[in-house]
Write an enzyme that holds these catalytic residues in place. Structure first.
Site, mmCIF file in Angstrom:
data_model
loop_
_atom_site.group_PDB
_atom_site.id
_atom_site.type_symbol
_atom_site.label_atom_id
_atom_site.label_comp_id
_atom_site.label_asym_id
_atom_site.label_seq_id
_atom_site.Cartn_x
_atom_site.Cartn_y
_atom_site.Cartn_z
ATOM 1 N N GLY A 244 0.751 -1.248 0.000
ATOM 2 C CA GLY A 244 0.000 0.000 0.000
ATOM 3 C C GLY A 244 0.776 1.290 0.000
ATOM 4 O O GLY A 244 0.183 2.345 -0.231
ATOM 5 N N GLU A 286 3.511 -6.890 1.764
ATOM 6 C CA GLU A 286 3.087 -7.214 0.391
ATOM 7 C C GLU A 286 3.197 -5.998 -0.520
ATOM 8 O O GLU A 286 2.212 -5.610 -1.161
ATOM 9 C CB GLU A 286 1.624 -7.690 0.385
ATOM 10 C CG GLU A 286 1.295 -8.844 1.314
ATOM 11 C CD GLU A 286 -0.214 -9.111 1.399
ATOM 12 O OE1 GLU A 286 -1.013 -8.380 0.781
ATOM 13 O OE2 GLU A 286 -0.586 -10.056 2.108
ATOM 14 N N PRO A 287 4.350 -5.360 -0.622
ATOM 15 C CA PRO A 287 4.434 -4.145 -1.431
ATOM 16 C C PRO A 287 4.483 -4.441 -2.928
ATOM 17 O O PRO A 287 5.065 -5.436 -3.359
ATOM 18 C CB PRO A 287 5.767 -3.526 -0.990
ATOM 19 C CG PRO A 287 6.600 -4.709 -0.603
ATOM 20 C CD PRO A 287 5.647 -5.736 -0.034
ATOM 21 N N GLY A 288 3.858 -3.588 -3.696
ATOM 22 C CA GLY A 288 3.917 -3.692 -5.153
ATOM 23 C C GLY A 288 4.406 -2.386 -5.736
ATOM 24 O O GLY A 288 5.569 -2.220 -6.114
ATOM 25 N N ARG A 289 3.515 -1.391 -5.741
ATOM 26 C CA ARG A 289 3.800 -0.102 -6.363
ATOM 27 C C ARG A 289 5.116 0.529 -5.875
ATOM 28 O O ARG A 289 5.869 1.073 -6.679
ATOM 29 C CB ARG A 289 2.636 0.847 -6.063
ATOM 30 C CG ARG A 289 2.682 2.136 -6.849
ATOM 31 C CD ARG A 289 1.665 3.155 -6.323
ATOM 32 N NE ARG A 289 0.376 2.599 -6.033
ATOM 33 C CZ ARG A 289 -0.685 2.617 -6.850
ATOM 34 N NH1 ARG A 289 -0.590 3.213 -8.018
ATOM 35 N NH2 ARG A 289 -1.825 2.077 -6.481
ATOM 36 N N ARG A 325 -4.442 3.399 -16.297
ATOM 37 C CA ARG A 325 -4.636 4.166 -15.059
ATOM 38 C C ARG A 325 -5.303 5.534 -15.263
ATOM 39 O O ARG A 325 -6.198 5.899 -14.509
ATOM 40 C CB ARG A 325 -3.323 4.307 -14.286
ATOM 41 C CG ARG A 325 -2.672 2.955 -13.951
ATOM 42 C CD ARG A 325 -1.522 3.074 -12.952
ATOM 43 N NE ARG A 325 -2.020 3.392 -11.630
ATOM 44 C CZ ARG A 325 -1.975 4.578 -11.088
ATOM 45 N NH1 ARG A 325 -1.399 5.585 -11.733
ATOM 46 N NH2 ARG A 325 -2.483 4.799 -9.897
ATOM 47 N N TYR A 329 -8.742 5.717 -13.315
ATOM 48 C CA TYR A 329 -8.732 6.438 -12.027
ATOM 49 C C TYR A 329 -8.489 7.924 -12.202
ATOM 50 O O TYR A 329 -8.236 8.623 -11.202
ATOM 51 C CB TYR A 329 -7.605 5.922 -11.122
ATOM 52 C CG TYR A 329 -7.442 4.432 -11.052
ATOM 53 C CD1 TYR A 329 -8.393 3.628 -10.424
ATOM 54 C CD2 TYR A 329 -6.319 3.813 -11.595
ATOM 55 C CE1 TYR A 329 -8.220 2.249 -10.348
ATOM 56 C CE2 TYR A 329 -6.151 2.438 -11.518
ATOM 57 C CZ TYR A 329 -7.105 1.665 -10.897
ATOM 58 O OH TYR A 329 -6.932 0.314 -10.824
ATOM 59 N N CYS A 355 -10.777 4.202 -29.822
ATOM 60 C CA CYS A 355 -12.036 4.918 -30.074
ATOM 61 C C CYS A 355 -12.848 5.095 -28.802
ATOM 62 O O CYS A 355 -13.916 4.497 -28.633
ATOM 63 C CB CYS A 355 -12.848 4.142 -31.098
ATOM 64 S SG CYS A 355 -11.852 3.766 -32.530
ATOM 65 N N TYR A 383 1.196 -1.534 -12.283
ATOM 66 C CA TYR A 383 -0.178 -1.533 -12.807
ATOM 67 C C TYR A 383 -0.235 -0.887 -14.193
ATOM 68 O O TYR A 383 -1.231 -0.274 -14.560
ATOM 69 C CB TYR A 383 -1.127 -0.827 -11.815
ATOM 70 C CG TYR A 383 -1.033 -1.407 -10.429
ATOM 71 C CD1 TYR A 383 -1.534 -2.678 -10.161
ATOM 72 C CD2 TYR A 383 -0.407 -0.717 -9.389
ATOM 73 C CE1 TYR A 383 -1.413 -3.240 -8.894
ATOM 74 C CE2 TYR A 383 -0.288 -1.269 -8.115
ATOM 75 C CZ TYR A 383 -0.798 -2.521 -7.885
ATOM 76 O OH TYR A 383 -0.676 -3.078 -6.627
HETATM 77 N N1 LLP Z 1 -1.787 -6.956 -1.179
HETATM 78 C C1 LLP Z 1 -3.063 -7.015 -1.589
HETATM 79 C C2 LLP Z 1 -3.981 -7.954 -0.958
HETATM 80 C C3 LLP Z 1 -3.500 -6.144 -2.607
HETATM 81 O O1 LLP Z 1 -4.775 -6.186 -2.994
HETATM 82 C C4 LLP Z 1 -2.597 -5.236 -3.202
HETATM 83 C C5 LLP Z 1 -3.023 -4.335 -4.265
HETATM 84 C C6 LLP Z 1 -1.255 -5.235 -2.750
HETATM 85 C C7 LLP Z 1 -0.894 -6.106 -1.728
HETATM 86 C C8 LLP Z 1 -0.209 -4.303 -3.327
HETATM 87 O O2 LLP Z 1 -0.498 -2.984 -3.071
HETATM 88 P P1 LLP Z 1 0.533 -1.823 -3.438
HETATM 89 O O3 LLP Z 1 1.742 -1.985 -2.550
HETATM 90 O O4 LLP Z 1 0.904 -1.980 -4.861
HETATM 91 O O5 LLP Z 1 -0.206 -0.591 -3.162
HETATM 92 N N2 LLP Z 1 -4.626 -0.859 -10.129
HETATM 93 C C9 LLP Z 1 -4.529 0.133 -9.065
HETATM 94 C C10 LLP Z 1 -3.983 -0.466 -7.794
HETATM 95 C C11 LLP Z 1 -4.754 -1.658 -7.301
HETATM 96 C C12 LLP Z 1 -4.175 -2.249 -6.059
HETATM 97 C C13 LLP Z 1 -4.762 -3.594 -5.815
HETATM 98 N N3 LLP Z 1 -4.232 -4.264 -4.664
HETATM 99 C C14 LLP Z 1 -3.698 1.299 -9.556
HETATM 100 O O6 LLP Z 1 -3.247 1.281 -10.702
HETATM 101 O O7 LLP Z 1 -3.511 2.275 -8.842
#
Ligand code: LLP
Length: 427
Positions: A244, A286-289, A325, A329, A355, A383
């Protein structure tokens, strides 16, 4: 964005000009920096080493959904990363990339029987379960394969993440997790099922959080539950605080990873020394972004300029199908000219060829451009490619990883024949 900068007037990823990449692989193309990925992962790894008690007391499980390219996954696996997955497909990607299934946690509200079986066969670390029916299904599937499934419950701590409503997940009204007030009774159901082994607790309250206060509030609520569960005879081995953390797209100033983890472990360690009576608990993230977002850009070529009475449009060869995105959003992404020009800038909306009026990448940007120029859409590592589609029968972009002055094509551009290869005519 560290590792992306102008060198001799040309915008580069590490030491490679984006123009060179476009000439070699065409556009649109996603370009990732290996050094940026390593730095961003290391921020987590170092803070864990510094603050977590014991070598094995923390695990970073990179969220595969943010960018699932095999090269990204294998690089992170080589740095010691575990993985947070949400489908059987993502598990197969992790395995194909050389990741360790025993460091995989499986999130998501709708796991199918097949996905559960696959994950059990590969002995994953934990299932993050989100409902009672899912507990029963997992118990049944585990019995079928003769194993005990390790489970955490995803708790909905009812904390406001103060982010975009589509990426906020920790409020009562969201579809995610078990309601806070039902947690204890749901754990009792889990503990009563023979083929489940209760190992942890999990929460994830949303994405692109700039402040860590909501995350720490969620942590406090989760810690309280760990104590209550222990009193009920359900001890836990790990606590998963989700992902997050946000990144800078424009002028945002997100909390630094090291500062957030410092505050988080300070609370955990104080609790362990006090109420939790010195007992160990492993902490998962659980980091992604925050790992991939600012490690990638999308390179696109200007096709046409349309100068109108009220608006100017730069029509580029990337579109909403490549980077969803903005359309989805109204997300803001920076736009950089790959080659700077001396001419006077005008204000443009940067739009794609699809289109739909929603097909825009950036609005009202000051650019000095001509047809044929290249633009870099910034902060597109997370993403971006994973949400790309084939709308308008557009092949998905190529992906390139830069490593110093080296470049590697890590996904070929799709061609139209690939797109209808699985279809057939009527007999
Ligand atoms: N864990 C769970 C259970 C999640 O649902 C998510 C993201 C993460 C970890 C990773 O979160 P992060 O660290 O990346 O914030 N498509 C959207 C973002 C959707 C996030 C979904 N869940 C965007 O482009 O902003």
């Amino acid at each position: 964005m560290p590792h992306f900068s102008y060198r001799d007037g040309e915008f580069c990823a590490e030491a490679v000009s984006l123009k060179t990449i476009a000439q070699r692989f065409g556009t649109p193309t996603y370009v990732y920096s290996k050094a940026a990925l390593i730095d961003n992962f290391s921020a987590y790894a170092q803070a864990c080493r510094q603050h977590a008690r014991g070598a094995d007391a923390a695990l970073v499980c990179y969220s595969v959904k943010s960018n699932s390219n095999l090269a990204v996954l294998s690089l992170l696996a080589s740095q010691g990363s575990g993985f947070d997955i949400v489908s059987g497909g993502e598990l197969l990607r992790v395995i194909a990339a050389g990741g360790d299934p025993r460091k995989v946690i499986f999130s998501g509200v709708g796991k199918s029987r097949e996905e559960m079986r696959l994950a059990l066969e590969h002995d994953i670390l934990c299932f993050n379960v989100e409902s009672i029916p899912e507990l029963h299904r997992l118990n049944e599937v585990a019995a079928g394969v003769g194993k005990k499934a390790p489970v955490s419950l995803r708790v909905n701590p009812n904390v406001d993440a103060k982010t975009h409503p589509y990426i906020s997940t920790g409020l009562k009204e969201n579809k995610f997790g078990v309601a806070y007030e039902d947690t204890l009774s749901t754990y009792q159901v889990a503990a009563s099922l023979e083929n489940l082994h209760v190992v942890g607790i999990d929460c994830h309250i949303g994405s692109q959080l700039l402040d860590d206060a909501p995350l720490l509030e969620a942590l406090d609520k989760v810690i309280e539950l760990v104590d209550q569960l222990e009193a009920l005879g359900i001890p836990l081995h790990h606590l998963d605080i989700g992902g997050g953390l946000g990144i800078t797209y424009d002028e945002e100033q997100p909390v630094a990873v090291g500062d957030y983890l410092g505050r988080l472990f300070a609370r955990i360690n104080a609790w362990r020394d006090g109420k939790h009576q010195g007992k160990p608990i492993k902490v998962l993230f659980e980091p992604g972004r925050s790992i991939v977002g600012n490690a990638g850009v999308l390179v696109t070529e200007v096709q046409y300029l349309k100068h109108g009475a009220s608006k100017n449009f730069a029509i580029v060869d990337a579109a909403m199908n490549d980077l969803m995105r903005p359309a989805m959003y109204e997300a803001w992404h920076g736009v950089k000219q790959v080659t700077q020009r001396a001419e006077e800038a005008r204000i443009y909306d940067v739009v794609g060829p699809v289109c739909e009026s929603g097909d825009w990448l950036a609005r009202s940007r000051s650019l000095a451009i001509e047809s044929g120029d290249l633009l870099a859409i910034m902060s597109a590592g997370a993403y971006g490619m994973t949400m790309a589609s084939n709308y308008n029968t557009r092949g998905r972009a190529a992906e390139v990883m830069v490593d110093g002055d080296q470049l590697h094509l890590v996904r070929k551009r799709e061609n139209p024949a690939d797109l209808f290869a699985l279809e057939s005519l009527l007999p």
